[in-house]
Design an enzyme around this catalytic site. Structure first.
Site, PDB file in Angstrom:
ATOM      1  N   GLU A   1       0.823  -1.222   0.000  1.00 49.28           N
ATOM      2  CA  GLU A   1       0.000   0.000   0.000  1.00 49.28           C
ATOM      3  C   GLU A   1       0.848   1.259   0.000  1.00 49.28           C
ATOM      4  O   GLU A   1       0.421   2.303  -0.483  1.00 49.28           O
ATOM      5  CB  GLU A   1      -0.920   0.013   1.233  1.00 49.28           C
ATOM      6  CG  GLU A   1      -2.327  -0.418   0.900  1.00 49.28           C
ATOM      7  CD  GLU A   1      -3.313  -0.250   2.052  1.00 49.28           C
ATOM      8  OE1 GLU A   1      -4.458  -0.672   1.858  1.00 49.28           O
ATOM      9  OE2 GLU A   1      -2.975   0.278   3.117  1.00 49.28           O
TER      10      GLU A   1
ATOM     11  N   HIS B   1       8.972 -26.478  -1.436  1.00 48.24           N
ATOM     12  CA  HIS B   1       8.390 -27.612  -2.157  1.00 48.24           C
ATOM     13  C   HIS B   1       7.222 -27.177  -3.033  1.00 48.24           C
ATOM     14  O   HIS B   1       6.434 -27.997  -3.480  1.00 48.24           O
ATOM     15  CB  HIS B   1       7.980 -28.691  -1.151  1.00 48.24           C
ATOM     16  CG  HIS B   1       9.151 -29.180  -0.366  1.00 48.24           C
ATOM     17  ND1 HIS B   1       9.802 -30.356  -0.644  1.00 48.24           N
ATOM     18  CD2 HIS B   1       9.826 -28.602   0.657  1.00 48.24           C
ATOM     19  CE1 HIS B   1      10.824 -30.505   0.192  1.00 48.24           C
ATOM     20  NE2 HIS B   1      10.862 -29.451   0.987  1.00 48.24           N
TER      21      HIS B   1
ATOM     22  N   LYS C   1     -14.186  -0.024  -4.046  1.00 45.33           N
ATOM     23  CA  LYS C   1     -15.305   0.354  -3.173  1.00 45.33           C
ATOM     24  C   LYS C   1     -16.379   1.077  -3.986  1.00 45.33           C
ATOM     25  O   LYS C   1     -17.573   0.814  -3.814  1.00 45.33           O
ATOM     26  CB  LYS C   1     -14.822   1.277  -2.048  1.00 45.33           C
ATOM     27  CG  LYS C   1     -13.911   0.595  -1.048  1.00 45.33           C
ATOM     28  CD  LYS C   1     -13.569   1.563   0.074  1.00 45.33           C
ATOM     29  CE  LYS C   1     -12.421   1.029   0.909  1.00 45.33           C
ATOM     30  NZ  LYS C   1     -11.898   2.026   1.828  1.00 45.33           N
TER      31      LYS C   1
END
Ligand code: PA5
Length: 443
Positions: A285, A306, A420
Site C-alpha cells: 500500500e 516444495h 469500493k
C-alpha cells in the site's frame, strides 16, 4: 544484545555514496516532516511518545475483557487487523487451540472479508463460549468490518442484553469522525482513539494493535520498548552506517533499479507467517502507486521450497528475497538415534532441529543467490515481544525511507477506493445513483 542484525552481503549491492545520500535524505525527510504525506508521520516518534498512562489504560481495558470473555472477536480489516494478528500469532503457542486450558482468551478475527460461510461458521463455533468484541476502524465507515460488527453486536446483545454489551464491546476509531464513532458514543462503548496522523498500516503500536494484543496476553510494554529501541537507533541524524532501516531501504531500491521488481519475504519459523501478511500490506500500500513499486510477495519455509522453490530457483529473474531469521528458538528438540536407521537420518542424530533449520536456510540462500536471486537477511535474537517491536519499527521506518527514495507518497492509498466505488454502485448504496446506472450499463 542487538535486537536486529542486517546482512546485505549476499544482495550483490555495493552501497555507494549516492545511494547513502538518498537514503539519509529520505530519513531526514521523515523527521523534518517536509516530505509527501507529512500529515501521516505520527508513527515516526510513536514508540517513544506512548505514555505509561496510555499503556496502563489499554491494559486495564484488556483486563476487563479478559475477565468477561473466553473468546474476543477482533473486528477490522487491513491495517486495522493485520498487525495484531501478526504479533499474536508469532507470540502464541502454535497449537494453542488444541490445549484444554487457555491462559488467555482466544482472540479471533472478523471483518476482513464478507464471506457468509466465515461469519456463519464463526457464530456457530462461538456458541459455547463467553464473548466480547473489539471493533476497529479508523475511518469508521469501512464496509467489511461494519457488516461483521453489526452481526457480532447483535449476538452479544441477544446473549447479554444491551447493558452488559457495554462491558463487552470496545471501539477503536477516529476521535470525532465516522459512523463507528457515532455508534460507539450513542451506545456508550469504551473507546480508544486512533491518532489522526497515523495511517492504518502504521497503526499496530497504537490501541489498534495494542488492545487486542494485551487481551491475548502479549506484553505490550516490551513490544513498545523494542520498537522504541529501533526508533532511537534510526533517529534523525543517525549515520547511514548505523541506520539499519536506511540500509535495507537503500539495498531494496538499488535492486529494484537493477530490475528486481519482486521482493519475497520469508522465514523458517511458521509463526511469522502473518508478519509476512502485515509486511505485504505495509509495503504494497505504501509503494505500489504511480505505476511503480516493488511487488511484495512472501513464502513460509521450508514448506514453500516444495512449491514456490522451483520458481524462485529457476523462474523469471525478477526477484530478490528477504529472510527474517530467528537466532534461537524457544524450545529444544533433537533428532534421536535409531538402531535400524531405515530412514537414513542417523547422520543427524543428536543435532537440534534448529541446526538443521539453519543449514536449510544457508543452503537455500547460497542456491538462490547462485540462481540470481539476491538475498537480504534480517536476524532477530528470538521470537519475543521486544524483538518483534524492533522488527515492526525497522520495517515501518524502512518503508517510509524506501517510499521517498522511490519517489512516491508512502502514506496514501488512493488505489483502494476503486473497488469500493464499484461495489457501492452495484449494491445501490444511497448517493451512488449515477455510478449505479453507469456500472449496470457495462454488465
Ligand atoms: O492502511 C490503511 O490505511 C488501510 O489498509 C486501512 O487500514 C484499511 O482500509 C481499514 O480502514 P479503516 O480502519 O478505516 O476501516
Amino acid at each position: 544484545m542487538e535486537l536486529i542484525k542486517l546482512d546485505i552481503s549476499k544482495s550483490g549491492i555495493e552501497i555507494g555514496p549516492e545511494l547513502k545520500r538518498e537514503a539519509a535524505e529520505a530519513n531526514e525527510l521523515l523527521h523534518s516532516g517536509k516530505g509527501a504525506g507529512n500529515d501521516f508521520l505520527g508513527w515516526v516518534n510513536l514508540p517513544s511518545s506512548i505514555g505509561a498512562g496510555e499503556l496502563e489504560a489499554i491494559k486495564a481495558q484488556a483486563a476487563k475483557l479478559r475477565a468477561k470473555a473466553e473468546v474476543v472477536v477482533c473486528i477490522g480489516i487491513g491495517g486495522s487487523y493485520l498487525g495484531a494478528k501478526a504479533v499474536l500469532d508469532a507470540m502464541s503457542d502454535s497449537f494453542e487451540l488444541l490445549r484444554r486450558k487457555h491462559d488467555n482468551p482466544i482472540v479471533i478475527f472478523a471483518g476482513q472479508n464478507i464471506s457468509e460461510d466465515y461469519l456463519a461458521e464463526m457464530l456457530g463455533a462461538l456458541a459455547d463460549y463467553s464473548l466480547a468484541a473489539i471493533v476497529i476502524s479508523k475511518s469508521g465507515t469501512t464496509t467489511e468490518p461494519a457488516i461483521a460488527f453489526r452481526i457480532v453486536k447483535e449476538e452479544i446483545e441477544r446473549r447479554y442484553g444491551k447493558e452488559d454489551a457495554r462491558e463487552r464491546i470496545v471501539a477503536i476509531t477516529d476521535k470525532a469522525r465516522g459512523a463507528l464513532k457515532t455508534l460507539a458514543t450513542n451506545e456508550g462503548y469504551p473507546t480508544f482513539v486512533i491518532p489522526d496522523n497515523v495511517g492504518g498500516r502504521y497503526s499496530v503500536l497504537t490501541p489498534v494493535g495494542l488492545l487486542p494484543l494485551a487481551v491475548g496476553g502479549v506484553d505490550i510494554d516490551a513490544l513498545v520498548g523494542g520498537a522504541r529501541e529501533m526508533e532511537l537507533a534510526s533517529g534523525a541524524g543517525t549515520a547511514f552506517e548505523d541506520n539499519l532501516p536506511a540500509q535495507y531501504a537503500a539495498v531494496r531500491n538499488a535492486l529494484y533499479r537493477n530490475g528486481k521488481k519482486i521482493e519475497i519475504l520469508g522465514s523458517y519459523e511458521p509463526k511469522l507467517q502473518n508478519i509476512n501478511e502485515w509486511w505485504k500490506q505495509l509495503y504494497g500500500e505504501s509503494e505500489g502507486k504511480d505505476g511503480k513499486g516493488i511487488y511484495p510477495a512472501s513464502v513460509t519455509l521450508t514448506a514453500d521450497l516444495h512449491s514456490m522453490g522451483q520458481y524462485i530457483q529457476e523462474g523469471e529473474r525478477s526477484m530478490f528475497e528477504t529472510i527474517i531469521s530467528v537466532l534461537t528458538p524457544d524450545h529444544e528438540v533433537r533428532v534421536n538415534s535409531d538402531a535400524d536407521n531405515l530412514d537414513g537420518l542417523n547422520y543427524l542424530a543428536g543435532k537440534r532441529l534448529n541446526e538443521v533449520n539453519k543449514m536449510a536456510e544457508l543452503g537455500v540462500c547460497l542456491a538462490h543467490t547462485d540462481g540470481g536471486v539476491p538475498n537480504i537477511r534480517v536476524e532477530i535474537p528470538r521470537i519475543d515481544e521486544r524483538s518483534l517491536g524492533a522488527l515492526i519499527y525497522f520495517f515501518e521506518k524502512a518503508c517510509g525511507i524506501s517510499g521517498y527514495m522511490l519517489g512516491v507518497n508512502p502514506f496514501n492509498q488512493p488505489g483502494v477506493e476503486a473497488y469500493k466505488r464499484n461495489m457501492f454502485a452495484l449494491l445501490e448504496k444511497p448517493g451512488y445513483e449515477e455510478e449505479s446506472k453507469a456500472i449496470k450499463a457495462r454488465l
